[in-house]
Write a protein that holds these residues in place. Sequence first.
Motif, PDB file in Angstrom:
ATOM      1  N   HIS A 273     -48.160 -16.308   4.635  1.00  0.00           N
ATOM      2  CA  HIS A 273     -49.271 -16.250   3.691  1.00  0.00           C
ATOM      3  C   HIS A 273     -50.561 -15.844   4.401  1.00  0.00           C
ATOM      4  O   HIS A 273     -51.454 -15.261   3.806  1.00  0.00           O
ATOM      5  CB  HIS A 273     -49.483 -17.613   3.018  1.00  0.00           C
ATOM      6  CG  HIS A 273     -48.391 -17.974   2.084  1.00  0.00           C
ATOM      7  ND1 HIS A 273     -47.233 -18.578   2.511  1.00  0.00           N
ATOM      8  CD2 HIS A 273     -48.242 -17.786   0.739  1.00  0.00           C
ATOM      9  CE1 HIS A 273     -46.427 -18.762   1.469  1.00  0.00           C
ATOM     10  NE2 HIS A 273     -47.008 -18.299   0.388  1.00  0.00           N
ATOM     11  N   GLY A 274     -50.636 -16.159   5.679  1.00  0.00           N
ATOM     12  CA  GLY A 274     -51.867 -15.922   6.435  1.00  0.00           C
ATOM     13  C   GLY A 274     -52.232 -14.462   6.569  1.00  0.00           C
ATOM     14  O   GLY A 274     -53.402 -14.130   6.749  1.00  0.00           O
ATOM     15  N   THR A 275     -51.231 -13.591   6.494  1.00  0.00           N
ATOM     16  CA  THR A 275     -51.521 -12.153   6.588  1.00  0.00           C
ATOM     17  C   THR A 275     -50.964 -11.409   5.380  1.00  0.00           C
ATOM     18  O   THR A 275     -51.549 -10.421   4.953  1.00  0.00           O
ATOM     19  CB  THR A 275     -50.909 -11.532   7.866  1.00  0.00           C
ATOM     20  OG1 THR A 275     -49.481 -11.621   7.792  1.00  0.00           O
ATOM     21  CG2 THR A 275     -51.390 -12.262   9.113  1.00  0.00           C
ATOM     22  N   GLY A 276     -49.804 -11.845   4.876  1.00  0.00           N
ATOM     23  CA  GLY A 276     -49.184 -11.106   3.775  1.00  0.00           C
ATOM     24  C   GLY A 276     -48.604  -9.775   4.215  1.00  0.00           C
ATOM     25  O   GLY A 276     -48.281  -8.937   3.376  1.00  0.00           O
ATOM     26  N   LEU A 277     -48.499  -9.576   5.511  1.00  0.00           N
ATOM     27  CA  LEU A 277     -48.035  -8.295   6.033  1.00  0.00           C
ATOM     28  C   LEU A 277     -46.870  -8.529   6.988  1.00  0.00           C
ATOM     29  O   LEU A 277     -47.028  -9.181   8.023  1.00  0.00           O
ATOM     30  CB  LEU A 277     -49.170  -7.598   6.790  1.00  0.00           C
ATOM     31  CG  LEU A 277     -50.368  -7.184   5.940  1.00  0.00           C
ATOM     32  CD1 LEU A 277     -51.542  -6.819   6.828  1.00  0.00           C
ATOM     33  CD2 LEU A 277     -50.008  -6.006   5.041  1.00  0.00           C
ATOM     34  N   ARG A 278     -45.724  -7.963   6.649  1.00  0.00           N
ATOM     35  CA  ARG A 278     -44.524  -8.221   7.442  1.00  0.00           C
ATOM     36  C   ARG A 278     -44.709  -7.929   8.925  1.00  0.00           C
ATOM     37  O   ARG A 278     -44.283  -8.718   9.765  1.00  0.00           O
ATOM     38  CB  ARG A 278     -43.372  -7.373   6.898  1.00  0.00           C
ATOM     39  CG  ARG A 278     -42.129  -7.486   7.758  1.00  0.00           C
ATOM     40  CD  ARG A 278     -40.973  -6.784   7.142  1.00  0.00           C
ATOM     41  NE  ARG A 278     -40.637  -7.453   5.880  1.00  0.00           N
ATOM     42  CZ  ARG A 278     -39.690  -7.012   5.052  1.00  0.00           C
ATOM     43  NH1 ARG A 278     -39.010  -5.937   5.362  1.00  0.00           N
ATOM     44  NH2 ARG A 278     -39.448  -7.657   3.937  1.00  0.00           N
ATOM     45  N   HIS A 279     -45.335  -6.803   9.239  1.00  0.00           N
ATOM     46  CA  HIS A 279     -45.385  -6.426  10.653  1.00  0.00           C
ATOM     47  C   HIS A 279     -46.345  -7.310  11.456  1.00  0.00           C
ATOM     48  O   HIS A 279     -46.391  -7.230  12.683  1.00  0.00           O
ATOM     49  CB  HIS A 279     -45.736  -4.943  10.822  1.00  0.00           C
ATOM     50  CG  HIS A 279     -47.183  -4.628  10.564  1.00  0.00           C
ATOM     51  ND1 HIS A 279     -48.137  -4.669  11.537  1.00  0.00           N
ATOM     52  CD2 HIS A 279     -47.821  -4.286   9.426  1.00  0.00           C
ATOM     53  CE1 HIS A 279     -49.299  -4.338  11.018  1.00  0.00           C
ATOM     54  NE2 HIS A 279     -49.141  -4.106   9.745  1.00  0.00           N
ATOM     55  N   CYS A 280     -47.114  -8.133  10.781  1.00  0.00           N
ATOM     56  CA  CYS A 280     -48.026  -9.043  11.494  1.00  0.00           C
ATOM     57  C   CYS A 280     -47.389 -10.403  11.790  1.00  0.00           C
ATOM     58  O   CYS A 280     -47.972 -11.197  12.536  1.00  0.00           O
ATOM     59  CB  CYS A 280     -49.295  -9.272  10.666  1.00  0.00           C
ATOM     60  SG  CYS A 280     -50.338  -7.823  10.578  1.00  0.00           S
ATOM     61  N   ILE A 281     -46.253 -10.683  11.203  1.00  0.00           N
ATOM     62  CA  ILE A 281     -45.734 -12.042  11.302  1.00  0.00           C
ATOM     63  C   ILE A 281     -45.304 -12.391  12.725  1.00  0.00           C
ATOM     64  O   ILE A 281     -45.658 -13.459  13.249  1.00  0.00           O
ATOM     65  CB  ILE A 281     -44.604 -12.251  10.267  1.00  0.00           C
ATOM     66  CG1 ILE A 281     -45.249 -12.210   8.878  1.00  0.00           C
ATOM     67  CG2 ILE A 281     -43.886 -13.575  10.501  1.00  0.00           C
ATOM     68  CD1 ILE A 281     -44.297 -12.259   7.743  1.00  0.00           C
ATOM     69  N   ALA A 282     -44.593 -11.493  13.380  1.00  0.00           N
ATOM     70  CA  ALA A 282     -44.193 -11.800  14.759  1.00  0.00           C
ATOM     71  C   ALA A 282     -45.405 -11.901  15.689  1.00  0.00           C
ATOM     72  O   ALA A 282     -45.567 -12.917  16.384  1.00  0.00           O
ATOM     73  CB  ALA A 282     -43.186 -10.769  15.267  1.00  0.00           C
ATOM     74  N   PRO A 283     -46.299 -10.919  15.724  1.00  0.00           N
ATOM     75  CA  PRO A 283     -47.442 -11.071  16.646  1.00  0.00           C
ATOM     76  C   PRO A 283     -48.301 -12.291  16.341  1.00  0.00           C
ATOM     77  O   PRO A 283     -48.777 -12.968  17.266  1.00  0.00           O
ATOM     78  CB  PRO A 283     -48.232  -9.757  16.484  1.00  0.00           C
ATOM     79  CG  PRO A 283     -47.612  -9.010  15.358  1.00  0.00           C
ATOM     80  CD  PRO A 283     -46.254  -9.556  15.116  1.00  0.00           C
TER      81      PRO A 283
END
Lengths: 331, 331, 331, 331
Positions: A273-283
């Motif tokens: 929820h903090g970004t809502g962007l898949r590619h941001c979840i790992a970093p």
Amino acid sequence: MILTLHSSTTLHEVNALAKRLTGMGLTPLVQHQDGVFQIALIKGIDDKVNLSAFAQLPHVKAVVPMHENYKLSAREVKSDRTVIQVGDCAIGGGDCVVMAGPCAIEDEAQIFQIAKAVAQAGARFLRGGAFKPRTSPYSFQGLGEQGLQLMQAAAKEYGLLSVSEVVAEKDVNLVASYIDMLQIGARNMQNFPLLQAVGKTDRPVLLKRGPSATYQELLLAAEYIMSQGNEKVILCERGIRTFEPYSRNTLDLAAVPILHELSHLPVIVDPSHGTGLRHCIAPMSLAAKACGADGLIIEVHHTPDASVTDAKQAISCEAFEDLMGRLALLD
Amino acid sequence: MILTLHSSTTLHEVNALAKRLTGMGLTPLVQHQDGVFQIALIKGIDDKVNLSAFAQLPHVKAVVPMHENYKLSAREVKSDRTVIQVGDCAIGGGDCVVMAGPCAIEDEAQIFQIAKAVAQAGARFLRGGAFKPRTSPYSFQGLGEQGLQLMQAAAKEYGLLSVSEVVAEKDVNLVASYIDMLQIGARNMQNFPLLQAVGKTDRPVLLKRGPSATYQELLLAAEYIMSQGNEKVILCERGIRTFEPYSRNTLDLAAVPILHELSHLPVIVDPSHGTGLRHCIAPMSLAAKACGADGLIIEVHHTPDASVTDAKQAISCEAFEDLMGRLALLD
Amino acid sequence: MILTLHSSTTLHEVNALAKRLTGMGLTPLVQHQDGVFQIALIKGIDDKVNLSAFAQLPHVKAVVPMHENYKLSAREVKSDRTVIQVGDCAIGGGDCVVMAGPCAIEDEAQIFQIAKAVAQAGARFLRGGAFKPRTSPYSFQGLGEQGLQLMQAAAKEYGLLSVSEVVAEKDVNLVASYIDMLQIGARNMQNFPLLQAVGKTDRPVLLKRGPSATYQELLLAAEYIMSQGNEKVILCERGIRTFEPYSRNTLDLAAVPILHELSHLPVIVDPSHGTGLRHCIAPMSLAAKACGADGLIIEVHHTPDASVTDAKQAISCEAFEDLMGRLALLD
Amino acid sequence: MILTLHSSTTLHEVNALAKRLTGMGLTPLVQHQDGVFQIALIKGIDDKVNLSAFAQLPHVKAVVPMHENYKLSAREVKSDRTVIQVGDCAIGGGDCVVMAGPCAIEDEAQIFQIAKAVAQAGARFLRGGAFKPRTSPYSFQGLGEQGLQLMQAAAKEYGLLSVSEVVAEKDVNLVASYIDMLQIGARNMQNFPLLQAVGKTDRPVLLKRGPSATYQELLLAAEYIMSQGNEKVILCERGIRTFEPYSRNTLDLAAVPILHELSHLPVIVDPSHGTGLRHCIAPMSLAAKACGADGLIIEVHHTPDASVTDAKQAISCEAFEDLMGRLALLD
């Protein structure tokens, strides 16, 4: 100790009062909040001071012991970090505990398949929603009790603990009867009757920061729960609402060291929820662990299709397994 | 009509689907929200179209008629402005209805004195809180039912209608038994069970915009109430949370014409919470009326002390009377 | 007088110093800003106090007279409102002065046609951009000097004054040679060399608030101009950046009474950039006048096409004429 | 390719045009920005398409090739990450390059002592301000050219590269003659003449994100520099302005993976301005490296006093050395 003055007090009177307090050997700090003057006295006051004497001073409306507002959650009242034990899992004890699962429980096959995958990758908690607070009344509102039953069964099958959101006072006992940890969602962070209701259970509570809540407001929401007797509160940063339109929210990772400084409670991070962007979840998961988060809560879907676009909030089971390997390297 | 696609849908597939729809004589508009593609079809669709046929298309997860999400509150479904009758007072009928009173009901003398003053100055509603949602659990939480009784008596004595906040599902019927109009506070704007509970009463509901709620979210909160059968909803702009520290909130007066364009519901303004600054209340009240607000809700205190500072949220009875005179000049 | 302490000062030392100042008969208020302690002394200090003596106290880094930071713009240093005379027009003298015209000067026919229309409707200033600060380097950057010449000619022809933006230090004298009032755009509000450059001219300056600038920062930007000798500064609220995506900006009309309280400078409002929504321009103009704005700056286009959509920032010449009539009714 | 339509275009006309484009075998996506319709054509268009033909279509105001606005900075135009070589240091090449030093250059002893300490701890760049953009015109504005000379000497003495801010077009060549890398501060991110001026030098440019700038606006600011011929731009996240009052800014670490996805340029992080809180600098530095930052820029002071409070922005030389050790462990 904080003296809150009557709203009619003039600046002239405030200063006269501050002078009088100084004459008593104290160090008054005049503050101003929401249109009301306060005088903080942070030196020369100890537990033996007779608070009621201060209540007799002119213009004084209320006398509040210094950490009264944060008397349960503040770091100052408990210098050790709190470790919350849920089953065999310790949150706040130094490990970064991972909670994973789908946004909503959809059916038995889905929740079992995801539970299996996240358990094998090393998650300790299964997350999933049975009661969904939806912005629109016409959207899918979750499977309700049936969802809780499926979740309990899937968690048990794969040796996971469970966490799920409760949205109504009247459902608190129902959710608590199936689920190990109760979640208060961001939109309910200041639903005070609901906070008090979960504060009367013995279940640990995962308290999400509201999208425009300050640190102070988050800690006072924790106080609502703790003041009912349940001190097992885990704070969760899940992104705040800012001007930036690209990401769903702006993940405020500085909340981790700041809340650790202000409070003894564990702090976890929700990069989904903090970004809502898949590619941001790992970093962002790696960053959260690097700055001291006590845990992560991550949305994982089992989607057979590999050809996904970037702008999604959940990661696949495979991406989750890969992330768990990278998180382990940070130790 | 909006087609929501499965989250696994690729951009390639979205475009292929859009092309196929175009081939059907439609004009697809591809949109993207929270990581999910939607295709809006705004031409060539009318009520006779078989929605279920669209649900069979590849990648389509849900089919939603165009104004389904705002089917009760949207301007498009009702071109006339709604007029809500409360006793002998019409809200939304062209007049700017003024509601005034203290933040909290403190005691009988206080509420009667203020009620008398605001009635004489021309207010139509007495406002005042009996159940106070407080950020801290250790703050004064209101007089409860006793406060409601005092308020009912004071309003009756001076020919006023009454409005007061309800903060818990379980108190809805209690508040409704004493008070003419139920208020949903800003922090409860997305407390969906509470919205549904007031939606089951026959009392008009004053719905305050959350401090970080968009117009869309406010209207969807109204839908939660209206979808339960109670269509008497009055929207209230009360300031939003921004970066500016000087004022308590930033009053967004453009919400008045914008909400009037998007919805047929009445829109009122709260300059007291909206600015948190005493000297701003009169100018912001005048501005709100000038841009078309259907009403104002203003905090009025009877403070014996004239030597007040600027940074207060409530105005005195005398300042209120003066403001009412200036508002009358705008007609 | 404000004492700024060295950043290494501990809280213990601050309190010791505050106590010492109290012993000197003063009332120290300890404040904290950007990681640095300040001690404000607001009583017992007058112009005869030897500031340098305070600079000798331990931990003191700087001594600043109380209103030093706002010594030219603050209301306290000049209790009368400033009236800025531009040609035969007085800004700040009680009238609400209207400035109108296109966003950018496009060609001779355009600017003359619009100038004629706005003059006939009662505008006093022609606005229009010759140097356009564009977010993208590949966008149209304005006609430059040719645009200034066209604007000067059109303003003269129809008896209007002129206001236009300057974006570079090196262009200040060029713009000043053609135009009556220089505009500093929102993105340049903290371009300090540019502020100083316009401060060295004798042209009045229209200073727009930055999209995320606080009131304090706006007033300090005005100080940059005024400290160079040019005290003819007009402040302009033009909307701030918030979380709300529907409108381009959130117009903060409370800025009008707040800036009038903090400063003696005139305050005008730009409803065009402030909302970015055509249908909001008339209501927000009326609201701005009702809350005391000293002027309005409005984008007006002559578009032959009547079939316009709602979401535009400029209004037609006809809509402008209608608005001027409604503004007149507020007097 | 993006077609920008005239502002007078109606929704009806937009849809008719979209239909016509569809009939041409294209896939039009209708968008709406700042009150203007755009039609994006993202399939079926390649470099051989005659753009001028599209400019002849009704309602079309401008035709922009797809990545025209980001033609130099976008990831799509250059799939490899850019590595910027400054002396013997590669930024963007996989290492996390650390830049450290004081906020402002105060005197020779200070800058030499700090330079020595940060060099020994492993920093590659010395940072420090000679021209300080100050919110108030009455604050210390930096040592100017003398500061640059001191910085050059200190950097040379300890084998460091240097980075320092330039605030005025007229100073660009002066700063470039002493310093290895030019910094554009947050408040000047949209000072377009200044961006163009540094774009005409051969010095690498550290471009800081404005406190309320979106990712898109940051990348367009980079385009202003790059379009002048200087493609050596390093992006810097330094915190954004939000509602949270506790920290000076909210550090948006998701900017690192997001900017890396949108652009090929290196991205570094400033945890000092990004939080304004001393105790957050180490955890946020670790988090920034963990999520892929190409560098860090950190404020370091040599304060003899160990008894410092928490709420400071700079860390001591000893704390910096400790942080460098912890950063190394992340490799």
